[in-house]
Every structure is written in C-alpha cells, then in structure tokens.
Scaffold this active site. Structure first.
Site, PDB file in Angstrom:
ATOM      1  CD  GLU A   1      -2.859   1.350   0.417  1.00 23.81           C
ATOM      2  OE1 GLU A   1      -2.490   1.515  -0.761  1.00 23.81           O
ATOM      3  OE2 GLU A   1      -4.064   1.400   0.763  1.00 23.81           O
TER       4      GLU A   1
ATOM      5  CG  PHE B   1      -3.679  15.243   0.830  1.00 24.49           C
ATOM      6  CD1 PHE B   1      -4.577  14.272   1.253  1.00 24.49           C
ATOM      7  CD2 PHE B   1      -3.311  15.280  -0.506  1.00 24.49           C
ATOM      8  CE1 PHE B   1      -5.114  13.362   0.359  1.00 24.49           C
ATOM      9  CE2 PHE B   1      -3.846  14.363  -1.415  1.00 24.49           C
ATOM     10  CZ  PHE B   1      -4.748  13.411  -0.972  1.00 24.49           C
TER      11      PHE B   1
ATOM     12  NE  ARG C   1      -2.979   7.965  -9.645  1.00 25.05           N
ATOM     13  CZ  ARG C   1      -3.578   7.580  -8.521  1.00 25.05           C
ATOM     14  NH1 ARG C   1      -2.861   7.242  -7.479  1.00 25.05           N
ATOM     15  NH2 ARG C   1      -4.890   7.534  -8.438  1.00 25.05           N
TER      16      ARG C   1
HETATM   17  P1  IMP Z   1      -7.605   4.693   4.535  1.00 24.05           P
HETATM   18  O1  IMP Z   1      -8.522   3.596   4.203  1.00 24.05           O
HETATM   19  O2  IMP Z   1      -8.312   5.840   5.192  1.00 24.05           O
HETATM   20  O3  IMP Z   1      -6.401   4.252   5.329  1.00 24.05           O
HETATM   21  O4  IMP Z   1      -7.145   5.330   3.178  1.00 24.05           O
HETATM   22  C1  IMP Z   1      -5.964   5.045   2.555  1.00 24.05           C
HETATM   23  C2  IMP Z   1      -6.020   5.605   1.153  1.00 24.05           C
HETATM   24  O5  IMP Z   1      -6.323   7.001   1.177  1.00 24.05           O
HETATM   25  C3  IMP Z   1      -4.658   5.497   0.506  1.00 24.05           C
HETATM   26  O6  IMP Z   1      -4.538   4.311  -0.218  1.00 24.05           O
HETATM   27  C4  IMP Z   1      -4.644   6.709  -0.385  1.00 24.05           C
HETATM   28  O7  IMP Z   1      -5.222   6.398  -1.626  1.00 24.05           O
HETATM   29  C5  IMP Z   1      -5.530   7.708   0.275  1.00 24.05           C
HETATM   30  N1  IMP Z   1      -4.730   8.730   1.017  1.00 24.05           N
HETATM   31  C6  IMP Z   1      -4.695   8.928   2.337  1.00 24.05           C
HETATM   32  N2  IMP Z   1      -3.877   9.937   2.675  1.00 24.05           N
HETATM   33  C7  IMP Z   1      -3.367  10.393   1.515  1.00 24.05           C
HETATM   34  C8  IMP Z   1      -2.431  11.452   1.193  1.00 24.05           C
HETATM   35  O8  IMP Z   1      -1.885  12.174   2.035  1.00 24.05           O
HETATM   36  N3  IMP Z   1      -2.171  11.614  -0.130  1.00 24.05           N
HETATM   37  C9  IMP Z   1      -2.731  10.839  -1.109  1.00 24.05           C
HETATM   38  N4  IMP Z   1      -3.591   9.853  -0.842  1.00 24.05           N
HETATM   39  C10 IMP Z   1      -3.913   9.637   0.452  1.00 24.05           C
HETATM   40 MG    MG Z   2      -4.794   4.630  -2.743  1.00 24.32          MG
END
Ligand code: IMP
Ligand code: MG
Length: 178
Positions: free
Chosen positions: A98, A151, A164
C-alpha cells in the site's frame, strides 16, 4: 519543483532509502518463501515497482483496487473491492503493498479479506503511515515512514488523479485544495 508543491517531504534519494529498508526487512523475514504481492491500486504502483525489484524470493504479482464511499462529509468509510486479484491465495503468503495508511479502513478490510480466503499469512508493507489519523487498528508489519497529518502527493500518490508522476513526495500548497 512543481508549482503546486509547498515543500518536499521525501526526495528521490530518501525514497530509495525507505524502499531499501522495507525490502531488507521483508527479505530477512521471508527468506526463500514465495509470496504473492498484492499491489493496492493505484497509489502504490511506483512504490511496489521499486520494492518488488529489491525482493529476493519468488514473487507473484497481483492487483487489487478498493474504493471508499463516505457518507456525507464525515466519511463513514465503507470500503468496496472494485478490482479483485486473480490468484487463489489459499495456503499462500500474501504481502499487501500500500502507499499510505490514513484511517486504516482500506487495509483492515483487505487484510481480513485475504485471511477469509485462507491465506497462510497476510502481512502489510506500506510506504507511509499517518498514525494520528488511524481510526481502525491494523497490524502493519512494514512501514517506510510515519508522517504527520498532511496531504502528500507524488511517487504514485494523487489528489484527484494528479501528481502521481512526481518523482518525490511533497506537501501540497493549501490553495490547491480550494
Ligand atoms: P484509509 O482507508 O483511510 O487508510 O485510506 C488510505 C487511502 O487514502 C490510501 O490508499 C490513499 O489512496 C488515500 N490517502 C490517504 N492519505 C493520503 C495522502 O496524504 N495523499 C494521497 N492519498 C492519500
Ligand atoms: Mg490509494
């Protein structure tokens, strides 16, 4: 540096260092045991490409994509599998790759799903983690680095599918959100 980026959090060479340290730990733990690397699309595309090249055991590569549906502004965080892997994981060692753990909901679901399917073991390798944002506790075996609640984009991570392709990881300027 890209005009939307406020500051660089990890340079290309620092990212190489994070990848090397994660790969070393994985190589030490698994030895010659084959693994199925489950790449969580799309954010971990670049991390996984770099990481997999540093692994010494036999690696099968598969892909999964999850999507989250928030209810309103306070995301209730229901996760759905949008694209599934092709391999049967029964009796296999699964390593989920991940990009970043935020609430932990995505990985909690994916890890449980792999266990339900009968994987012999399920571990997680994530490049980044934001501990202050975790809502769901997920045991994460390999973490590149823990970061504050900001972020970040680049090296596979996006905001609305942008950034990306940046070779580094950077913090976005606040006005970019607005
Ligand atoms: P979770 O299920 O809330 O842990 O979300 C994880 C997903 O959120 C990651 O796989 C990312 O796609 C997205 N995400 C969370 N924080 C960031 C960030 O700071 N930048 C870009 N994507 C993020
Ligand atoms: Mg993601």
């Amino acid at each position: 540096m890209h005009k939307d980026i406020k500051e660089i959090m990890f340079t290309e060479s620092e990212l190489r260092g994070l990848v090397d340290s994660v790969a070393e730990r994985i190589n030490a733990d698994y030895g010659d045991e084959e693994i199925i690397a489950v790449v969580v699309l799309k954010g971990s595309l670049i991390f996984s490409a770099d990481l997999i090249r540093k692994l010494n055991m036999n690696v099968r590569v598969d892909f999964m994509q999850a999507s989250s549906y928030g209810a309103g502004t306070e995301s209730s965080g229901t996760i759905k599998i949008k694209k599934d892997i092709e391999n049967d994981v029964r009796g296999k060692n699964v390593l989920i790759i991940e990009d970043i753990i935020d609430s932990g909901r995505t990985l909690s679901l994916l890890k449980q799903e792999m266990k339900n399917r009968g994987a012999a073991s399920v571990k997680i390798a994530t490049l980044l983690s934001k501990p202050s944002r975790h809502v769901v506790k997920v045991e994460t075996e390999y973490i590149g680095a823990e970061i504050p609640d900001e972020f970040v984009v680049g090296y596979g991570l996006d905001l609305a599918e942008k950034y990306r392709n940046l070779p580094y990881i950077g913090v976005l300027k606040p006005e970019v959100y607005a």
